[in-house]
Design an enzyme around this catalytic site. Structure first.
Site, PDB file in Angstrom:
ATOM      1  N   HIS A  16       0.888  -1.171   0.000  1.00  0.00           N
ATOM      2  CA  HIS A  16       0.000   0.000   0.000  1.00  0.00           C
ATOM      3  C   HIS A  16       0.925   1.220   0.000  1.00  0.00           C
ATOM      4  CE1 HIS A  16      -4.110   1.684   1.504  1.00  0.00           C
ATOM      5  NE2 HIS A  16      -3.415   2.644   0.920  1.00  0.00           N
ATOM      6  N   VAL A  17       1.127   1.789  -1.166  1.00  0.00           N
ATOM      7  CA  VAL A  17       2.141   2.842  -1.298  1.00  0.00           C
ATOM      8  C   VAL A  17       1.741   4.076  -0.496  1.00  0.00           C
ATOM      9  CG1 VAL A  17       3.120   2.102  -3.493  1.00  0.00           C
ATOM     10  CG2 VAL A  17       1.147   3.651  -3.479  1.00  0.00           C
ATOM     11  N   HIS A  18       2.732   4.773   0.036  1.00  0.00           N
ATOM     12  CA  HIS A  18       2.482   5.934   0.891  1.00  0.00           C
ATOM     13  C   HIS A  18       3.678   6.865   0.837  1.00  0.00           C
ATOM     14  CE1 HIS A  18       4.237   2.574   3.161  1.00  0.00           C
ATOM     15  NE2 HIS A  18       4.933   3.492   3.819  1.00  0.00           N
ATOM     16  N   LEU A  19       3.388   8.139   1.011  1.00  0.00           N
ATOM     17  CA  LEU A  19       4.418   9.179   0.981  1.00  0.00           C
ATOM     18  C   LEU A  19       4.741   9.605   2.412  1.00  0.00           C
ATOM     19  CD1 LEU A  19       6.135  11.387  -0.433  1.00  0.00           C
ATOM     20  CD2 LEU A  19       4.055  12.761  -0.613  1.00  0.00           C
TER      21      LEU A  19
END
Ligand SMILES: [Zn+2]
Length: 160
Positions: free
Chosen positions: A118-121
């Protein structure tokens, strides 16, 4: 080059990440703001505190959608993640007045991602001398109370 932050509890977190049930981002999105440490919710993405911060006020911005591939973010998601990071920095500036920020995507376990699907910055506030954050903070067990207070302050300072 900026000095690396020293945050040894991150290693324990990365080791444990595979053992925890479900996705922390999907769980936080479904929880109420206090339990999920959610600072702000947008239409396509939301902002939450990192429970294992590199520094005080370390937030993450993630899409609501469970997307593991950076390239699969929609235009709406990519734009809102960018804008929420920008507004998060405005809230951080008001509450903590950091001297700089590191913004980054850790893609893949080898790059330091605890959650790889779950990509996140990451938005990490920085201060001069903060590479000593761990010794200053001392006991990792103080973090949960600290996080609840940080969440409340940032949510209240969120630019309207
Ligand atoms: Zn997820």
């Amino acid at each position: 080059m900026a000095e690396q932050l020293w945050a040894p509890w991150r290693l324990e977190y990365i080791k444990r990440a595979d053992e925890e049930a479900g996705c922390i981002f999907c769980r936080a999105a479904a929880a109420d703001d206090e339990d999920g440490l959610v600072v702000h919710r947008g239409a396509h993405a939301f902002v939450l505190l990192n429970k294992f911060p590199y520094s005080s006020g370390h937030v993450m911005v993630a899409s609501y959608r469970h997307v593991g591939d950076f390239a699969e973010l929609t235009n709406d998601e990519a734009l809102e993640i960018h804008r929420l990071a920008e507004r998060g920095m405005a809230a951080l500036a008001e509450v903590y007045g950091p001297q700089g920020y590191n913004l980054g995507w850790n893609l893949g376990r080898i790059a330091g991602a605890g959650i790889v699907d779950h990509v996140h910055l990451h938005v990490v506030p920085r201060w001069a001398g903060d590479t000593n954050f761990m010794p200053v903070l001392g006991d990792v067990k103080v973090i949960p109370e600290h996080l609840a207070e940080t969440r409340r302050r940032l949510a209240e300072a969120w630019p309207s």
